[in-house]
Design a protein around this motif. Sequence first.
Motif, PDB file in Angstrom:
ATOM      1  N   ARG A  38       0.806  -1.219   0.000  1.00  0.00           N
ATOM      2  CA  ARG A  38       0.000   0.000   0.000  1.00  0.00           C
ATOM      3  C   ARG A  38       0.844   1.277   0.000  1.00  0.00           C
ATOM      4  O   ARG A  38       1.986   1.280   0.454  1.00  0.00           O
ATOM      5  CB  ARG A  38      -0.891   0.018   1.244  1.00  0.00           C
ATOM      6  CG  ARG A  38      -1.931  -1.100   1.269  1.00  0.00           C
ATOM      7  CD  ARG A  38      -2.520  -1.266   2.650  1.00  0.00           C
ATOM      8  NE  ARG A  38      -1.565  -1.882   3.582  1.00  0.00           N
ATOM      9  CZ  ARG A  38      -1.502  -1.608   4.880  1.00  0.00           C
ATOM     10  NH1 ARG A  38      -2.315  -0.692   5.407  1.00  0.00           N
ATOM     11  NH2 ARG A  38      -0.637  -2.219   5.653  1.00  0.00           N
ATOM     12  N   LEU A  39       0.241   2.333  -0.502  1.00  0.00           N
ATOM     13  CA  LEU A  39       0.813   3.680  -0.482  1.00  0.00           C
ATOM     14  C   LEU A  39      -0.115   4.591   0.294  1.00  0.00           C
ATOM     15  O   LEU A  39      -1.338   4.532   0.126  1.00  0.00           O
ATOM     16  CB  LEU A  39       0.971   4.214  -1.909  1.00  0.00           C
ATOM     17  CG  LEU A  39       1.377   5.692  -2.052  1.00  0.00           C
ATOM     18  CD1 LEU A  39       2.837   5.888  -1.644  1.00  0.00           C
ATOM     19  CD2 LEU A  39       1.155   6.175  -3.486  1.00  0.00           C
ATOM     20  N   GLY A  63       1.045   4.166 -12.006  1.00  0.00           N
ATOM     21  CA  GLY A  63       0.857   2.718 -11.997  1.00  0.00           C
ATOM     22  C   GLY A  63       0.166   2.156 -10.774  1.00  0.00           C
ATOM     23  O   GLY A  63      -0.018   0.935 -10.667  1.00  0.00           O
ATOM     24  N   TRP A  64      -0.241   3.011  -9.847  1.00  0.00           N
ATOM     25  CA  TRP A  64      -0.922   2.547  -8.646  1.00  0.00           C
ATOM     26  C   TRP A  64      -2.395   2.264  -8.943  1.00  0.00           C
ATOM     27  O   TRP A  64      -3.002   2.905  -9.814  1.00  0.00           O
ATOM     28  CB  TRP A  64      -0.817   3.583  -7.530  1.00  0.00           C
ATOM     29  CG  TRP A  64       0.566   3.730  -6.983  1.00  0.00           C
ATOM     30  CD1 TRP A  64       1.530   4.605  -7.409  1.00  0.00           C
ATOM     31  CD2 TRP A  64       1.143   2.973  -5.914  1.00  0.00           C
ATOM     32  NE1 TRP A  64       2.680   4.442  -6.658  1.00  0.00           N
ATOM     33  CE2 TRP A  64       2.470   3.447  -5.740  1.00  0.00           C
ATOM     34  CE3 TRP A  64       0.676   1.956  -5.085  1.00  0.00           C
ATOM     35  CZ2 TRP A  64       3.323   2.931  -4.761  1.00  0.00           C
ATOM     36  CZ3 TRP A  64       1.521   1.434  -4.116  1.00  0.00           C
ATOM     37  CH2 TRP A  64       2.825   1.919  -3.969  1.00  0.00           C
ATOM     38  N   SER A  65      -2.980   1.341  -8.182  1.00  0.00           N
ATOM     39  CA  SER A  65      -4.382   0.960  -8.358  1.00  0.00           C
ATOM     40  C   SER A  65      -5.210   1.362  -7.136  1.00  0.00           C
ATOM     41  O   SER A  65      -4.657   1.689  -6.082  1.00  0.00           O
ATOM     42  CB  SER A  65      -4.502  -0.560  -8.566  1.00  0.00           C
ATOM     43  OG  SER A  65      -3.752  -0.984  -9.671  1.00  0.00           O
ATOM     44  N   GLU A  66      -6.529   1.336  -7.311  1.00  0.00           N
ATOM     45  CA  GLU A  66      -7.477   1.603  -6.213  1.00  0.00           C
ATOM     46  C   GLU A  66      -7.170   2.931  -5.513  1.00  0.00           C
ATOM     47  O   GLU A  66      -7.177   3.022  -4.282  1.00  0.00           O
ATOM     48  CB  GLU A  66      -7.465   0.450  -5.199  1.00  0.00           C
ATOM     49  CG  GLU A  66      -7.807  -0.900  -5.792  1.00  0.00           C
ATOM     50  CD  GLU A  66      -7.749  -2.023  -4.774  1.00  0.00           C
ATOM     51  OE1 GLU A  66      -8.094  -1.774  -3.593  1.00  0.00           O
ATOM     52  OE2 GLU A  66      -7.353  -3.141  -5.143  1.00  0.00           O
ATOM     53  N   VAL A  67      -6.915   3.948  -6.297  1.00  0.00           N
ATOM     54  CA  VAL A  67      -6.546   5.258  -5.737  1.00  0.00           C
ATOM     55  C   VAL A  67      -7.788   5.944  -5.175  1.00  0.00           C
ATOM     56  O   VAL A  67      -8.826   6.024  -5.833  1.00  0.00           O
ATOM     57  CB  VAL A  67      -5.897   6.151  -6.817  1.00  0.00           C
ATOM     58  CG1 VAL A  67      -5.479   7.491  -6.211  1.00  0.00           C
ATOM     59  CG2 VAL A  67      -4.696   5.439  -7.436  1.00  0.00           C
ATOM     60  N   GLU A  68      -7.674   6.436  -3.960  1.00  0.00           N
ATOM     61  CA  GLU A  68      -8.768   7.164  -3.321  1.00  0.00           C
ATOM     62  C   GLU A  68      -8.178   8.171  -2.361  1.00  0.00           C
ATOM     63  O   GLU A  68      -6.991   8.128  -2.036  1.00  0.00           O
ATOM     64  CB  GLU A  68      -9.701   6.207  -2.587  1.00  0.00           C
ATOM     65  CG  GLU A  68      -9.025   5.387  -1.499  1.00  0.00           C
ATOM     66  CD  GLU A  68      -9.952   4.384  -0.847  1.00  0.00           C
ATOM     67  OE1 GLU A  68     -11.115   4.263  -1.290  1.00  0.00           O
ATOM     68  OE2 GLU A  68      -9.525   3.722   0.123  1.00  0.00           O
ATOM     69  N   ALA A  93      -3.481   4.131  -2.051  1.00  0.00           N
ATOM     70  CA  ALA A  93      -3.450   3.336  -3.269  1.00  0.00           C
ATOM     71  C   ALA A  93      -2.830   1.976  -2.967  1.00  0.00           C
ATOM     72  O   ALA A  93      -2.258   1.758  -1.893  1.00  0.00           O
ATOM     73  CB  ALA A  93      -2.672   4.052  -4.370  1.00  0.00           C
ATOM     74  N   VAL A  94      -2.966   1.055  -3.922  1.00  0.00           N
ATOM     75  CA  VAL A  94      -2.469  -0.308  -3.765  1.00  0.00           C
ATOM     76  C   VAL A  94      -1.644  -0.683  -4.990  1.00  0.00           C
ATOM     77  O   VAL A  94      -1.962  -0.267  -6.118  1.00  0.00           O
ATOM     78  CB  VAL A  94      -3.659  -1.297  -3.613  1.00  0.00           C
ATOM     79  CG1 VAL A  94      -3.168  -2.745  -3.567  1.00  0.00           C
ATOM     80  CG2 VAL A  94      -4.451  -0.970  -2.341  1.00  0.00           C
ATOM     81  N   LYS A  95      -0.595  -1.476  -4.777  1.00  0.00           N
ATOM     82  CA  LYS A  95       0.163  -2.028  -5.898  1.00  0.00           C
ATOM     83  C   LYS A  95      -0.511  -3.324  -6.329  1.00  0.00           C
ATOM     84  O   LYS A  95      -0.598  -4.273  -5.576  1.00  0.00           O
ATOM     85  CB  LYS A  95       1.605  -2.293  -5.499  1.00  0.00           C
ATOM     86  CG  LYS A  95       2.452  -2.857  -6.645  1.00  0.00           C
ATOM     87  CD  LYS A  95       3.909  -2.935  -6.274  1.00  0.00           C
ATOM     88  CE  LYS A  95       4.742  -3.502  -7.428  1.00  0.00           C
ATOM     89  NZ  LYS A  95       6.194  -3.522  -7.109  1.00  0.00           N
ATOM     90  N   ALA A  96      -0.997  -3.347  -7.556  1.00  0.00           N
ATOM     91  CA  ALA A  96      -1.749  -4.508  -8.049  1.00  0.00           C
ATOM     92  C   ALA A  96      -0.868  -5.742  -8.101  1.00  0.00           C
ATOM     93  O   ALA A  96       0.343  -5.642  -8.329  1.00  0.00           O
ATOM     94  CB  ALA A  96      -2.319  -4.206  -9.434  1.00  0.00           C
TER      95      ALA A  96
END
Length: 230
Positions: A144-145, A208-213, A227-230
């Motif tokens: 996660r970020l 390139g990060w996913s699920e950004v909120e 965000a999450v790294k897929a």
Amino acid sequence: MSRATLQKDPKDVAAMFDETAAKYDLMNDVMSLGQTRLWRRAVLASIDPGPGERILDIAAGPGSSSLPLRRAGAQVVSADFSLGMLRQGLKQSPQLDFTAADATRLPFADASFDVVTMSFGFRNVVRPEVALEEFLRVTRPGGRLLICEFSQPVNKAFRTVYSEYLMAAFPPVARRLSSNPESYVYLAESIQSWPAQEPLARMVAGAGWSEVEWRNLTGGVVALHRAVKA
């Protein structure tokens, strides 16, 4: 004011933080009207670190953002590009693992961390897009970020008052409490010129990060981007 007008050489930015290291936490508390501690608690709750999780805390300064993570049982690497901040951190919190690191050229192997977090330092990165790619590189798949950064208040009237407060209050208070008040004028200007919540979210996704909120704190004065790294 455009971000380009604030662009500084990375060495100049590092030198600025070197000079403010000794009173960094005090100045943050004063300038935020005591909200800094609340924001840090929100960061901790959002990360929800588990025992043994490996966390990279970028722009950790003297370690104020790293200590709660370590107390929760995480293995924390406290990184900063300011040697002055690192020296101050070793004095204040010698139990932390401090290391010198440039956010755009991290000295860590691929997939080294479960979480990468950065509080109130991302807007000072000269090439934020490159930093986001580096954060992605050193994060394990599924990791996660979390970026905690000043943002734009969502209420227009409050946004105007807030902007006027930044530019009116920072200089006189900084002159009383800091040996380098000009640095806090720069910080106030950098807050005003920083992208709002949605443009920053697009930047994170573009790296390139996913699920950004994101989640607003104090009416949008600060935003937590996750965000999450897929």
